[in-house]
Design a protein around this motif. Structure first.
Motif, PDB file in Angstrom:
ATOM      1  N   ILE A   1      57.532  40.119  40.094  1.00 56.20           N
ATOM      2  CA  ILE A   1      56.949  38.793  40.269  1.00 56.20           C
ATOM      3  C   ILE A   1      55.448  38.789  39.970  1.00 56.20           C
ATOM      4  O   ILE A   1      54.867  37.765  39.624  1.00 56.20           O
ATOM      5  N   THR A   2      54.798  39.950  40.059  1.00 55.63           N
ATOM      6  CA  THR A   2      53.353  40.029  39.828  1.00 55.63           C
ATOM      7  C   THR A   2      53.002  40.435  38.393  1.00 55.63           C
ATOM      8  O   THR A   2      51.836  40.650  38.080  1.00 55.63           O
ATOM      9  N   LYS A   3      53.998  40.497  37.514  1.00 51.99           N
ATOM     10  CA  LYS A   3      53.766  41.006  36.155  1.00 51.99           C
ATOM     11  C   LYS A   3      52.691  40.224  35.408  1.00 51.99           C
ATOM     12  O   LYS A   3      51.784  40.820  34.814  1.00 51.99           O
ATOM     13  N   SER A   4      52.760  38.904  35.427  1.00 52.07           N
ATOM     14  CA  SER A   4      51.779  38.114  34.673  1.00 52.07           C
ATOM     15  C   SER A   4      50.377  38.272  35.257  1.00 52.07           C
ATOM     16  O   SER A   4      49.386  38.274  34.526  1.00 52.07           O
ATOM     17  N   TRP A   5      50.288  38.437  36.594  1.00 57.26           N
ATOM     18  CA  TRP A   5      48.986  38.693  37.220  1.00 57.26           C
ATOM     19  C   TRP A   5      48.446  40.047  36.791  1.00 57.26           C
ATOM     20  O   TRP A   5      47.277  40.177  36.436  1.00 57.26           O
ATOM     21  N   ASN A   6      49.286  41.077  36.807  1.00 59.73           N
ATOM     22  CA  ASN A   6      48.853  42.415  36.409  1.00 59.73           C
ATOM     23  C   ASN A   6      48.369  42.430  34.961  1.00 59.73           C
ATOM     24  O   ASN A   6      47.379  43.094  34.633  1.00 59.73           O
ATOM     25  N   GLN A   7      49.050  41.687  34.093  1.00 58.20           N
ATOM     26  CA  GLN A   7      48.628  41.614  32.689  1.00 58.20           C
ATOM     27  C   GLN A   7      47.281  40.925  32.572  1.00 58.20           C
ATOM     28  O   GLN A   7      46.422  41.338  31.789  1.00 58.20           O
ATOM     29  N   PHE A   8      47.079  39.879  33.358  1.00 56.59           N
ATOM     30  CA  PHE A   8      45.791  39.183  33.379  1.00 56.59           C
ATOM     31  C   PHE A   8      44.681  40.131  33.817  1.00 56.59           C
ATOM     32  O   PHE A   8      43.603  40.175  33.215  1.00 56.59           O
ATOM     33  N   VAL A   9      44.942  40.896  34.872  1.00 58.08           N
ATOM     34  CA  VAL A   9      43.939  41.837  35.389  1.00 58.08           C
ATOM     35  C   VAL A   9      43.565  42.867  34.328  1.00 58.08           C
ATOM     36  O   VAL A   9      42.384  43.163  34.120  1.00 58.08           O
ATOM     37  N   LEU A  10      44.546  43.420  33.639  1.00 56.49           N
ATOM     38  CA  LEU A  10      44.285  44.414  32.593  1.00 56.49           C
ATOM     39  C   LEU A  10      43.425  43.834  31.477  1.00 56.49           C
ATOM     40  O   LEU A  10      42.507  44.486  30.979  1.00 56.49           O
ATOM     41  N   ARG A  11      43.706  42.592  31.085  1.00 61.80           N
ATOM     42  CA  ARG A  11      42.907  41.948  30.046  1.00 61.80           C
ATOM     43  C   ARG A  11      41.472  41.743  30.509  1.00 61.80           C
ATOM     44  O   ARG A  11      40.517  41.975  29.765  1.00 61.80           O
ATOM     45  N   GLU A  12      41.319  41.295  31.765  1.00 62.72           N
ATOM     46  CA  GLU A  12      39.977  41.052  32.290  1.00 62.72           C
ATOM     47  C   GLU A  12      39.186  42.358  32.400  1.00 62.72           C
ATOM     48  O   GLU A  12      37.981  42.403  32.058  1.00 62.72           O
ATOM     49  N   LEU A  13      39.833  43.424  32.873  1.00 62.01           N
ATOM     50  CA  LEU A  13      39.145  44.708  32.987  1.00 62.01           C
ATOM     51  C   LEU A  13      38.755  45.252  31.623  1.00 62.01           C
ATOM     52  O   LEU A  13      37.691  45.841  31.450  1.00 62.01           O
ATOM     53  N   ALA A  14      39.618  45.050  30.646  1.00 66.17           N
ATOM     54  CA  ALA A  14      39.307  45.496  29.283  1.00 66.17           C
ATOM     55  C   ALA A  14      38.101  44.734  28.738  1.00 66.17           C
ATOM     56  O   ALA A  14      37.225  45.315  28.093  1.00 66.17           O
ATOM     57  N   ALA A  15      38.029  43.446  29.047  1.00 66.73           N
ATOM     58  CA  ALA A  15      36.916  42.647  28.571  1.00 66.73           C
ATOM     59  C   ALA A  15      35.599  43.093  29.224  1.00 66.73           C
ATOM     60  O   ALA A  15      34.557  43.164  28.570  1.00 66.73           O
ATOM     61  N   VAL A  16      35.667  43.408  30.516  1.00 66.69           N
ATOM     62  CA  VAL A  16      34.476  43.900  31.214  1.00 66.69           C
ATOM     63  C   VAL A  16      34.013  45.221  30.613  1.00 66.69           C
ATOM     64  O   VAL A  16      32.811  45.449  30.420  1.00 66.69           O
ATOM     65  N   ALA A  17      34.956  46.116  30.293  1.00 67.93           N
ATOM     66  CA  ALA A  17      34.620  47.416  29.715  1.00 67.93           C
ATOM     67  C   ALA A  17      33.925  47.260  28.372  1.00 67.93           C
ATOM     68  O   ALA A  17      32.958  47.963  28.068  1.00 67.93           O
ATOM     69  N   VAL A  18      34.387  46.284  27.579  1.00 66.17           N
ATOM     70  CA  VAL A  18      33.765  46.048  26.264  1.00 66.17           C
ATOM     71  C   VAL A  18      32.358  45.538  26.446  1.00 66.17           C
ATOM     72  O   VAL A  18      31.417  45.967  25.772  1.00 66.17           O
ATOM     73  N   CYS A  19      32.170  44.616  27.427  1.00 64.74           N
ATOM     74  CA  CYS A  19      30.834  44.066  27.673  1.00 64.74           C
ATOM     75  C   CYS A  19      29.874  45.140  28.177  1.00 64.74           C
ATOM     76  O   CYS A  19      28.696  45.144  27.847  1.00 64.74           O
ATOM     77  N   ASP A  20      30.398  46.039  29.003  1.00 64.41           N
ATOM     78  CA  ASP A  20      29.559  47.101  29.553  1.00 64.41           C
ATOM     79  C   ASP A  20      29.142  48.096  28.464  1.00 64.41           C
ATOM     80  O   ASP A  20      28.115  48.734  28.543  1.00 64.41           O
TER      81      ASP A  20
END
Length: 285
Positions: free
Chosen positions: A266-285
């Motif tokens: 049930i949390t799959k779409s949330w987990n995918q969102f989190v991974l995308r957001e963390l990846a975006a933060v890593a690129v910005c950093d």
């Protein structure tokens, strides 16, 4: 009110199994490494927990800024819109028949297999807690009909309650550091999950916001109060295995998923969102 019969094991080996042999003590204070902390339905307190991530967003934004609650609320909104289980079985990640009791009850009736509480008493406890949670930030006329803190759907009022609870505890810990006491609400409370090799993790039963806030503020560990120690080897004695609400295999699967911080489908779409957001933060950093 001060709680009685608490033993402090932080400097005496620090393992939850010691509580089982403490005789006069009903709870133990232990050092809980936040990377080993879990929040329903299996989130890591250093990973995909919406409380941790919304607290982290608020802290990074700046707790002194007037719109910090809005920033926290924005993260929670995504979670509450993406994670909307229809019933307790879906929340637990269980494939069961239409007639199964967990399909006939809401997510907050999803009692864990090792708990002695009945499904009905578990459900009622969360319904009572919802009223108290809302009142803690001055909202006096809301109950479980506005939603449950752990999943969607929730009303705008409930979303505001959760954002304020997180923001308030963030500010408190940042200003005063993390404090504990022997009072009844003086610690984050947890169930210790233990494997045969002695490895253990802890699942929060109260204090989700303070634990998530501490994690967001960079703490590696916090004191936790453990009053229940669950040994994986004892699965056949777990109350909701014995009464048939879980099969042995379902109970072990649930234990292992929480232990390894693997949340249900049930949390799959949330987990995918989190991974995308963390990846975006890593690129910005």
């Amino acid at each position: 009110m001060k709680s009685q019969a608490i033993t402090d094991l932080r400097n005496r080996g620090g393992h939850p199994l010691s509580l089982l042999y403490s005789e006069i003590y009903s709870a133990a204070v232990l050092t809980g490494r936040l990377q080993h902390g879990r929040s329903q339905p299996g989130f890591s307190l250093k990973g995909a927990s919406p409380f941790y991530l919304s607290a982290l967003a608020g802290f990074r934004h700046g707790l002194e800024k007037p719109d910090v609650f809005d920033v926290i609320r924005d993260v929670l909104r995504v979670y509450y819109e993406k994670v909307v289980p229809e019933h307790a079985a879906e929340w637990l990640g269980m494939q069961v028949a239409e007639s199964h009791v967990f399909r006939q009850n809401p997510p907050w009736a999803a009692v864990f297999p090792w708990r002695a509480r009945s499904i009905e008493s578990y459900r009622q406890a969360y319904e009572k807690a919802a009223i108290e949670e809302n009142r803690s930030v001055g909202i006096m006329d809301r109950d479980i009909q506005d939603g449950w803190l752990f999943c969607g759907p929730v009303s705008e009022a409930k979303m505001d309650v959760e954002a304020r609870r997180i923001g308030n505890v963030l500010k408190s810990i940042k200003d005063q550091s993390y404090c504990r006491s022997d009072e009844s609400d003086g610690d984050a409370r947890a169930t210790a999950l233990v494997k045969s090799n002695g490895e253990w993790r802890w699942l929060l039963t109260a204090g989700n916001h303070r634990a998530a806030a501490a994690s967001a503020l960079g703490y590696d560990s916090i004191p936790i109060r453990v009053n229940l120690v669950i040994d994986r080897e004892h699965v056949d004695f777990w109350p909701h295995v014995r009464n048939g609400n879980y099969t042995r295999e379902q109970a072990l699967e649930f234990f292992d998923r929480v232990f390894e911080a693997e949340s249900p489908p049930i949390t799959k779409s949330w987990n995918q969102f989190v991974l995308r957001e963390l990846a975006a933060v890593a690129v910005c950093d």
